[in-house]
Motif scaffolding. Structure first.
Motif, PDB file in Angstrom:
ATOM      1  N   ARG A   1      -9.853   2.022   8.607  1.00 17.69           N
ATOM      2  CA  ARG A   1     -10.861   1.182   7.954  1.00 17.69           C
ATOM      3  C   ARG A   1     -10.183   0.129   7.065  1.00 17.69           C
ATOM      4  O   ARG A   1     -10.564  -1.048   7.064  1.00 17.69           O
ATOM      5  CB  ARG A   1     -11.777   2.081   7.103  1.00 17.69           C
ATOM      6  N   LEU A   2      -9.173   0.580   6.346  1.00 19.09           N
ATOM      7  CA  LEU A   2      -8.432  -0.334   5.481  1.00 19.09           C
ATOM      8  C   LEU A   2      -7.728  -1.397   6.318  1.00 19.09           C
ATOM      9  O   LEU A   2      -7.731  -2.586   5.974  1.00 19.09           O
ATOM     10  CB  LEU A   2      -7.411   0.464   4.646  1.00 19.09           C
TER      11      LEU A   2
ATOM     12  N   GLY B   1      -8.450   8.585  -2.780  1.00 19.82           N
ATOM     13  CA  GLY B   1      -8.030   8.236  -1.421  1.00 19.82           C
ATOM     14  C   GLY B   1      -9.139   7.669  -0.562  1.00 19.82           C
ATOM     15  O   GLY B   1      -8.983   7.572   0.650  1.00 19.82           O
TER      16      GLY B   1
ATOM     17  N   GLN C   1      -6.331   9.380   2.790  1.00 21.57           N
ATOM     18  CA  GLN C   1      -5.738   8.049   3.017  1.00 21.57           C
ATOM     19  C   GLN C   1      -5.506   7.816   4.509  1.00 21.57           C
ATOM     20  O   GLN C   1      -5.731   6.712   5.005  1.00 21.57           O
ATOM     21  CB  GLN C   1      -4.404   7.903   2.257  1.00 21.57           C
TER      22      GLN C   1
ATOM     23  N   SER D   1      -8.822   7.056   6.114  1.00 19.55           N
ATOM     24  CA  SER D   1      -9.408   5.741   5.823  1.00 19.55           C
ATOM     25  C   SER D   1      -8.459   4.589   6.158  1.00 19.55           C
ATOM     26  O   SER D   1      -8.777   3.430   5.926  1.00 19.55           O
ATOM     27  CB  SER D   1      -9.837   5.661   4.349  1.00 19.55           C
TER      28      SER D   1
ATOM     29  N   ALA E   1      -9.992  -3.425  -1.061  1.00 20.40           N
ATOM     30  CA  ALA E   1      -9.399  -4.495  -0.233  1.00 20.40           C
ATOM     31  C   ALA E   1     -10.472  -5.521   0.140  1.00 20.40           C
ATOM     32  O   ALA E   1     -10.227  -6.729   0.126  1.00 20.40           O
ATOM     33  CB  ALA E   1      -8.790  -3.874   1.023  1.00 20.40           C
ATOM     34  N   ARG E   2     -11.656  -5.039   0.442  1.00 19.07           N
ATOM     35  CA  ARG E   2     -12.765  -5.943   0.804  1.00 19.07           C
ATOM     36  C   ARG E   2     -13.083  -6.877  -0.363  1.00 19.07           C
ATOM     37  O   ARG E   2     -13.247  -8.070  -0.189  1.00 19.07           O
ATOM     38  CB  ARG E   2     -14.008  -5.090   1.131  1.00 19.07           C
TER      39      ARG E   2
ATOM     40  N   ASP F   1     -10.230  -3.947   7.307  1.00 16.20           N
ATOM     41  CA  ASP F   1     -10.600  -4.813   6.176  1.00 16.20           C
ATOM     42  C   ASP F   1      -9.486  -5.800   5.850  1.00 16.20           C
ATOM     43  O   ASP F   1      -9.751  -6.944   5.489  1.00 16.20           O
ATOM     44  CB  ASP F   1     -10.920  -3.962   4.940  1.00 16.20           C
ATOM     45  N   LEU F   2      -8.258  -5.338   5.963  1.00 15.41           N
ATOM     46  CA  LEU F   2      -7.134  -6.226   5.641  1.00 15.41           C
ATOM     47  C   LEU F   2      -6.937  -7.303   6.705  1.00 15.41           C
ATOM     48  O   LEU F   2      -6.461  -8.402   6.406  1.00 15.41           O
ATOM     49  CB  LEU F   2      -5.841  -5.412   5.485  1.00 15.41           C
ATOM     50  N   ARG F   3      -7.324  -6.978   7.940  1.00 15.23           N
ATOM     51  CA  ARG F   3      -7.143  -7.950   9.025  1.00 15.23           C
ATOM     52  C   ARG F   3      -8.315  -8.916   9.131  1.00 15.23           C
ATOM     53  O   ARG F   3      -8.222  -9.920   9.848  1.00 15.23           O
ATOM     54  CB  ARG F   3      -6.951  -7.216  10.349  1.00 15.23           C
ATOM     55  N   ALA F   4      -9.413  -8.599   8.452  1.00 15.28           N
ATOM     56  CA  ALA F   4     -10.587  -9.481   8.515  1.00 15.28           C
ATOM     57  C   ALA F   4     -10.251 -10.813   7.867  1.00 15.28           C
ATOM     58  O   ALA F   4      -9.476 -10.862   6.900  1.00 15.28           O
ATOM     59  CB  ALA F   4     -11.763  -8.822   7.792  1.00 15.28           C
TER      60      ALA F   4
ATOM     61  N   TYR G   1       0.823  -1.211   0.000  1.00 14.78           N
ATOM     62  CA  TYR G   1       0.000   0.000   0.000  1.00 14.78           C
ATOM     63  C   TYR G   1       0.856   1.260   0.000  1.00 14.78           C
ATOM     64  O   TYR G   1       0.466   2.278  -0.585  1.00 14.78           O
ATOM     65  CB  TYR G   1      -1.001  -0.022   1.167  1.00 14.78           C
TER      66      TYR G   1
ATOM     67  N   LYS H   1     -10.502  -9.490  -0.860  1.00 16.66           N
ATOM     68  CA  LYS H   1     -10.668 -10.581   0.123  1.00 16.66           C
ATOM     69  C   LYS H   1     -11.755 -11.541  -0.331  1.00 16.66           C
ATOM     70  O   LYS H   1     -11.670 -12.752  -0.125  1.00 16.66           O
ATOM     71  CB  LYS H   1     -11.037  -9.999   1.484  1.00 16.66           C
TER      72      LYS H   1
ATOM     73  N   HIS I   1      -9.686   2.511  -1.220  1.00 17.97           N
ATOM     74  CA  HIS I   1      -8.844   1.346  -0.919  1.00 17.97           C
ATOM     75  C   HIS I   1      -9.498   0.362   0.043  1.00 17.97           C
ATOM     76  O   HIS I   1      -9.368  -0.857  -0.168  1.00 17.97           O
ATOM     77  CB  HIS I   1      -7.457   1.788  -0.454  1.00 17.97           C
ATOM     78  N   PRO I   2     -10.204   0.824   1.076  1.00 19.99           N
ATOM     79  CA  PRO I   2     -10.898  -0.162   1.927  1.00 19.99           C
ATOM     80  C   PRO I   2     -11.919  -0.987   1.125  1.00 19.99           C
ATOM     81  O   PRO I   2     -12.046  -2.191   1.323  1.00 19.99           O
ATOM     82  CB  PRO I   2     -11.598   0.703   2.979  1.00 19.99           C
TER      83      PRO I   2
END
Lengths: 232, 112
Positions: free
Chosen positions: A217-218, B42, A211, A214, B49-50, A221-224, A183, B53, B45-46
């Protein structure tokens, strides 16, 4: 007094100041103008203290010569300051033009004695030549100043604001270690794109701030846990 | 068997999916997707990323050499075949109507 031989100034063509040869041409031209004005002043001085024409032009030429020397000095410096040189070249061209008008007016003045007529015309001719040279130099400097501005502007486009870069690094640092490098590079890539297209600082900072906002939040989502092909 | 949880179909999520579905075979990088979805840069990205996944999306670095291009590499995203199908279904089932809210994604385009 006999007629004055015309000033001999070898032509100097200045295309671009991007290479040292052209900068040397500018210096040569500035020196050539100084020499030309010095020669004209010497011719005027030869008219003697009783010459009405000589008295009138002498003072103006002293001022012109000072300007020409200052211009030559500016152009002779190791690093050529284009803006300053242009200001001085313009001032010299303007003053030489005015001195030339003074010489012409003297030549056609009703009170001018006959012997001065031809001399005044010769001086006006030489002053017009010197004026033309100063104009050439001013034009070359102006052209190159524009190019320099364009180059600076071009270099400015694409420059990443350091603060935006630091904010993005902080945003990436909030992410899980395994995703951080990816990232960080992606953010840098997007910031570079914004810098290239919009150039200004504010859009870059706005992007970086979003960025950062967020990033949590990112991170979540990445750790989910990975859910395979879920249906909504 | 318990059905795995799907993405919440928020307005930004729908806008991103619509932008990606506009040309499902085309790869787009983050800022392109933002522009196509009409979302500020910006913010996506979340969402991306979702969907990665969920394996609706795949991404890869572009092949270009940064030194040659004079910029860092872009990360390109594209919907998988399965992802595109699921995205269409999800959008169709989304209870929120973009039209009702007067929100429409912009046509896919670059940054210009």
């Amino acid at each position: 007094m006999s007629r004055l031989p015309p000033l001999h100034v070898p032509p100097v063509a200045i295309a671009s100041l991007n290479d040292p040869t052209s900068i040397a041409d500018v210096r040569d031209l500035a020196i050539a103008i100084t020499n030309a004005v010095t020669k004209i002043q010497a011719n005027v001085r030869d008219l003697g203290p009783d010459s009405t024409l000589g008295v009138g032009l002498g003072q103006a030429l002293t001022s012109d010569l000072n300007l020409a020397r200052t211009l030559a000095d500016t152009c002779g410096r190791e690093i050529l300051d284009l803006g300053r040189a242009l200001t001085r070249a313009n001032a010299l061209a303007r003053d030489l033009g005015a001195t030339g008008v003074l010489a012409s007016d003297s030549a056609f003045s009703d009170s001018a004695p006959d012997p001065d007529l031809d001399l005044a015309l010769d001086l006006a001719r030489d002053l017009a030549r010197a004026h033309g040279l100063a104009n050439d130099l001013a034009l070359a400097l102006a052209h190159n100043l524009d190019s320099a501005h364009a180059v600076r502007k071009q270099r400015g486009a694409g420059r990443v604001t350091p603060l935006a870069g630091r904010l993005l690094a902080a945003a990436a640092h909030l992410l899980p270690a395994g995703d951080r490098a990816r990232y960080a590079e992606e953010f840098r890539s997007e910031l570079a794109e914004i810098a290239r297209v919009k150039a200004r600082r504010r859009p870059q900072l706005a992007y970086a701030a979003r960025q950062v906002a967020s990033a949590w939040r990112l991170r979540a989502d990445l750790r989910a846990p990975r859910a395979r092909k879920a249906a909504p | 068997m318990k059905k795995p949880p799907g993405p919440r179909m928020t307005i930004p999520v729908q806008l991103v999916l619509r932008a990606l579905l506009a040309e499902p075979g085309q790869e787009m990088y983050g800022l392109q997707i933002c522009a196509a979805a009409g979302l500020p840069s910006g913010t996506i990205h979340p969402i991306l990323a979702r969907f990665e996944k969920l394996e609706w999306l795949e991404s890869r670095w572009e092949d270009a050499v940064p030194q040659d291009e004079g910029r860092p590499r872009r990360r390109y995203y594209h919907l998988t075949e399965d992802g595109a199908e699921r995205a269409r279904i999800a959008l169709a089932q989304a209870t929120t109507s973009l039209a009702t809210l007067g929100l429409r994604p912009r046509p896919a385009s670059g940054l210009t």
